[in-house]
Write a protein that holds these residues in place. Structure first.
Motif, mmCIF file in Angstrom:
data_model
loop_
_atom_site.group_PDB
_atom_site.id
_atom_site.type_symbol
_atom_site.label_atom_id
_atom_site.label_comp_id
_atom_site.label_asym_id
_atom_site.label_seq_id
_atom_site.Cartn_x
_atom_site.Cartn_y
_atom_site.Cartn_z
ATOM 1 N N THR A 59 19.836 -14.009 4.810
ATOM 2 C CA THR A 59 19.411 -12.810 4.061
ATOM 3 C C THR A 59 18.670 -11.862 5.001
ATOM 4 O O THR A 59 17.825 -12.281 5.793
ATOM 5 N N LYS B 29 11.672 -16.450 3.655
ATOM 6 C CA LYS B 29 12.962 -16.657 2.975
ATOM 7 C C LYS B 29 12.985 -17.987 2.230
ATOM 8 O O LYS B 29 13.537 -18.081 1.128
ATOM 9 N N ASP C 249 16.738 -7.872 1.623
ATOM 10 C CA ASP C 249 18.022 -7.423 1.087
ATOM 11 C C ASP C 249 18.715 -8.581 0.385
ATOM 12 O O ASP C 249 18.217 -9.706 0.335
ATOM 13 N N GLU C 250 19.905 -8.283 -0.082
ATOM 14 C CA GLU C 250 20.762 -9.348 -0.585
ATOM 15 C C GLU C 250 21.251 -10.168 0.611
ATOM 16 O O GLU C 250 21.364 -9.656 1.727
ATOM 17 N N PRO C 251 21.562 -11.440 0.425
ATOM 18 C CA PRO C 251 22.041 -12.277 1.540
ATOM 19 C C PRO C 251 23.292 -11.691 2.174
ATOM 20 O O PRO C 251 24.152 -11.132 1.497
ATOM 21 N N GLU C 252 23.372 -11.813 3.527
ATOM 22 C CA GLU C 252 24.574 -11.382 4.232
ATOM 23 C C GLU C 252 25.684 -12.395 4.021
ATOM 24 O O GLU C 252 25.432 -13.583 3.809
ATOM 25 N N VAL D 24 15.923 -18.008 -0.751
ATOM 26 C CA VAL D 24 17.165 -17.310 -0.406
ATOM 27 C C VAL D 24 17.655 -17.854 0.928
ATOM 28 O O VAL D 24 16.921 -18.515 1.673
#
Length: 880
Positions: free
Chosen positions: A822, A813, A873-876, A818
């Motif tokens: 994420t 990451k 994935d996209e960041p939470e 990111v």
């Protein structure tokens, strides 16, 4: 054995602050430790239950420097560890007021100097009150001995208050009720009693003999206080006149020609063998002196033949003794040539020349004589500049001279002395050193080398004012002569005494200095003659026998490497002579602090750093961390960067503990019941903690505080960076496994606080108070066995592998730039993955793995964890 740990109960609720800070902890906890007597010595403890420290009494001469903080912190870590091990720790503090540094500071601070011939002035007001760096001797106002001593006391007491304030701020766990001054009444009684017993047994004696003399301080100097330094000089080639021609010698001290008693050459030197047994005449002064052989003459130095003058250096003294030469002394205690022309100079030219030199300094006398030698042609050629090694008093700035005077000595093996067991004292002292445990061990050779190299007994008398008086008087004959061989001694019960003002039994004050009366000894004991009794003074010998039985012989003597020859050796000597045993079991030897140029820091070099500013700027825990990071016996560089690392550690202890202890919800009580620890990674942490406790304990038991810190600190950062991050989501959850994580976190914090308490006492005391009663510094040192039992089959290797996996997942990451929140849509880990199945659930939570987490074993045993195939994935969104 009784344990002197205090009970520490868990609070029924945690009191974690909203914001953890290191600011102000020194004041808060310093006051609380004092109020609660946290470091008070328990007088009910038996000797087997005590750990006693022969704390170095710092010299009270203005200010402490960072080197003091360095070495005293080392000792404090050990004292704190022993207290947590259940010992009653006897950790006193002394102040070394007795010594030349104190007198020199008083002279400069107040602009005065002592003069024993002046009467006491009860209304005297000193001309200065500090501010001047140094006041010239000529500008110092002479005052009575008593007035001078009063000023020494006044300034010393002010300095001691500043020293104590700094030690308290640093967090030394000293029992401040156990203290002494090397000039105080208790110390005087001990020092005078020991001296009188040495005298009665024949171990102390006085002698009229040549000795090293400091003309600035006007006092004799012992062999242990010497420092060889380079000093500029010049060789002068001088022609001595013999029956078969001139003999040319080279000397750097031509002004001592009137004290010449022989020429000396090596017995094997063929150039001079024909002269042995003949005589030559001294240039200018025309005295007849013999040419003699001695093996210490250096054939390859200068002309290979030297003049022996009484006395130019210690070799002259040796030749004078062994060759039984006459004593022709011309140098006075003031460093000037004596004013009366010596009787052995009989020629008119010689007496005329000496009259020109009389009363002059050696420099001026040399200049006058060299001009005359050039005029007569007895000096061959010009001077040849050179740098020569010469002896200085370690605190002086002028070369020492050798002056004949009456002095007191204590036998120390420097000269032959057979003891009651039929062995030489020197051999017994070497044997004593072999029984002493040195830390580090290689320091033992310094002790051995010093003892084997001694060539004189211990000179203990000093011609000063502020010190312990030598407790003797002398009878005066009916014709008014002081009979120094008719010594009058006091009863031990009357000690301490001051012979300059007290009267011996059977006499009255009006007999002082009168024929048929008495004269009081005006010399004092050398500072080392008192400091060498520090374990006896601190331990209560003669003043508190109950205490003495509980603490002596002491467990450890901590000190610097540069005073092995003085303080350590002299303490061994005094204990051997009085008790026939070592004064302690262990000696811990600190290295030096080096400045940025890698030179030893010292006040004399002007490169010291005063510590209070550092303590305020970085915090005591940070400065202690820097000091404790250095090993015994190893020099360390002054490094503020290391202090910043220490502050970061102390701050992490606060924040990580706040985080870990708060997992159960606000105000929830901490649970340390290991039966709740069920998960493999939690048990793995406990197994690793058992190892850490074992290694730190082993290190402390051999006085390796640095290793103990290194082990604990490394494990603590692993705990914070890996374990805490790995299990925090589980600990926050409502799953059945959450309790296992919370209890493990609490046990880990509880263990680390105790492991780190000797090094960073303020941060650990603060955290302890959030969830426990009592003090962490009175709590029991952690034990490995309960941790190992709670770990069960827990495998510490799992902790390492899980940490590797988490680091790899975070690295992905970070490389992708990111957020760590994420999610992984899927991810594969490769390598030594055999154990990872046991922490799958924690890895999924910690790394936010939404899809599949796959483990692919490596092809080689022990292969490091690496990343395989993955998708992010996209960041939470951040948790609210």
């Amino acid at each position: 054995m009784t344990s002197f740990n205090q009970e520490s109960e868990l609070l029924d609720h945690t009191e974690v602050p909203d914001r953890a800070t290191l600011d102000g902890l020194e004041t808060t906890w310093g006051e609380r430790w004092e109020e609660e007597g946290t470091y008070a010595f328990d007088r009910t403890a038996t000797r087997s239950e005590v750990f006693s420290v022969d704390t170095p009494p710092p010299t009270v001469s203005g200010s402490l420097h960072i080197g003091h903080v360095f070495s005293y912190t080392h000792t404090d870590t050990v004292a704190r560890y022993q207290r947590m091990r259940g010992k009653s720790v006897f950790y006193p503090m002394g102040w070394d007021d007795n010594g030349l540094p104190t007198e020199r500071r008083v002279q400069n601070y107040y602009g005065v100097r002592g003069d024993a011939s002046l009467p006491y002035d009860p209304n005297f007001v000193p001309p200065h009150q500090g501010g001047a760096k140094s006041i010239k001797y000529a500008d110092q106002v002479p005052i009575s001995r008593r007035n001078f001593i009063e000023l020494c006391w006044k300034l010393s007491e002010e300095d001691e208050k500043q020293f104590e304030a700094l030690w308290r701020h640093l967090g030394l766990s000293v029992d401040w009720k156990q203290n002494y001054q090397t000039i105080g009444e208790k110390a005087q009684k001990v020092a005078q009693t020991a001296f009188l017993r040495n005298l009665a047994r024949g171990e102390a004696y006085q002698a009229q003999a040549p000795g090293l003399w400091d003309i600035t301080f006007q006092t004799a100097v012992a062999q242990a206080e010497l420092e060889a330094r380079d000093y500029p000089g010049a060789y002068h080639a001088l022609a001595f006149h013999g029956a078969s021609g001139d003999v040319v010698i080279e000397t750097t001290r031509p002004e001592l020609l009137p004290a010449c008693v022989a020429l000396i050459a090596h017995p094997d030197d063929t150039r001079y063998q024909h002269l042995f047994g003949t005589t030559v005449r001294v240039p200018i002064f025309d005295m007849e002196v013999p040419v003699l052989a001695h093996p210490k003459a250096e054939m390859d130095k200068g002309a290979g033949i030297a003049m022996c003058c009484t006395f130019g250096d210690v070799t002259d003294v040796e030749w004078w003794r062994e060759l039984q030469l006459p004593l022709h002394s011309v140098l006075g205690k003031d460093g000037r040539l004596v004013r009366d022309t010596p009787e052995w100079i009989t020629s008119e030219a010689g007496r005329t020349m000496y009259a020109e030199m009389a009363g002059k300094t050696t420099f001026s006398a040399r200049k006058a004589l060299v001009e005359k030698l050039k005029e007569t042609g007895e000096m061959i050629g010009d001077e040849k500049p050179t740098m020569r090694k010469t002896n200085f008093f370690e605190k002086g700035d002028k070369p020492l001279e050798i002056v004949t005077s009456r002095q007191w000595y204590i036998r120390n093996g420097g000269r032959s002395h057979v003891e009651g067991n039929g062995k030489e004292l020197r051999d017994n002292l070497i044997e004593a050193g072999n029984k002493l445990a040195f830390h580090p061990d290689f320091m033992h050779v310094r002790y051995d080398n010093w003892v084997k190299g001694l060539n004189s007994d211990w000179l203990i008398s000093r011609q000063r004012f502020f010190g312990v008086p030598i407790p003797v008087w002398y009878k005066i004959s009916e014709n008014g002569e002081v009979k120094y061989d008719a010594v009058i001694t006091p009863e031990e019960s009357s000690l301490p005494v001051d012979p300059s003002s007290d009267v011996p039994a059977g006499y009255t004050e009006d007999q002082r200095g009168k024929p048929g009366g008495f004269a009081g000894e005006t010399d004092i004991l050398d500072t080392w003659a008192t400091s060498s009794l520090s374990p006896q003074i601190a331990g209560g010998w003669l003043t508190d026998e109950d205490l003495f039985e509980r603490v002596y012989p002491m467990d450890v003597r901590p000190q610097g490497q540069d005073i092995i020859r003085t303080w350590l050796f002299s303490t061994v000597v005094r204990a051997h002579l009085e008790f026939g045993e070592l004064p302690w079991k262990h000696a811990t030897i600190s290295g030096w602090i080096l400045d940025p140029d890698h030179k030893k820091m010292s006040k004399s070099k002007g490169n010291v750093v005063t510590p209070m500013d550092l303590l305020v700027r970085h915090g005591a825990d940070a400065v202690r961390y820097w000091a404790a990071s250095a090993r015994l016996g190893v020099d360390a560089a002054f490094d503020e960067k290391q202090m910043k690392v220490g502050r970061r550690l102390a701050m992490k202890v606060l924040n990580a503990s706040k985080f870990a202890l708060g997992m159960g919800g606000e105000g929830s009580p901490v649970c340390l019941d290991a039966s709740h620890v069920t998960e493999p990674i939690d048990r793995a942490l406990l197994a690793d903690l058992a190892r850490v406790v074992e290694e730190a304990t082993t290190a402390f038991e051999v006085f390796d505080h640095t290793r103990a810190l290194e082990v604990a600190e490394t494990a603590f950062w692993t705990f914070c960076d890996d374990y805490l991050e790995l299990v925090k989501d589980r600990a926050y959850s409502n799953t059945p496994e959450a309790e296992s994580a919370r209890v493990t976190l609490a046990i880990a914090v509880d263990t680390f606080l105790r492991l780190l308490a000797p090094f960073i006492p303020y941060a650990t005391a603060e955290v302890w108070s959030w969830y426990r009663t009592g003090s962490v510094h009175r709590a029991a040192w952690p034990e490995a066995a309960p941790l190992r039992e709670a770990a069960g089959s827990g495998n510490a290797e799992l902790l390492e592998v899980a940490g590797q996996a988490l680091t790899v997942l975070r690295g992905v990451k970070s490389a992708a730039k990111v957020s760590q929140r994420t999610s992984f849509a899927r991810v594969e880990l490769r390598g030594n993955t055999a154990l990872l199945e046991e922490v799958r659930a924690d890895l999924v939570r910690a790394a936010h793995v939404r899809g599949e987490l796959r483990f692919t074993p490596g092809t080689e045993a022990g292969e490091q964890i690496t990343i395989g195939d993955y998708e992010l994935d996209e960041p939470e969104p951040k948790r609210k």
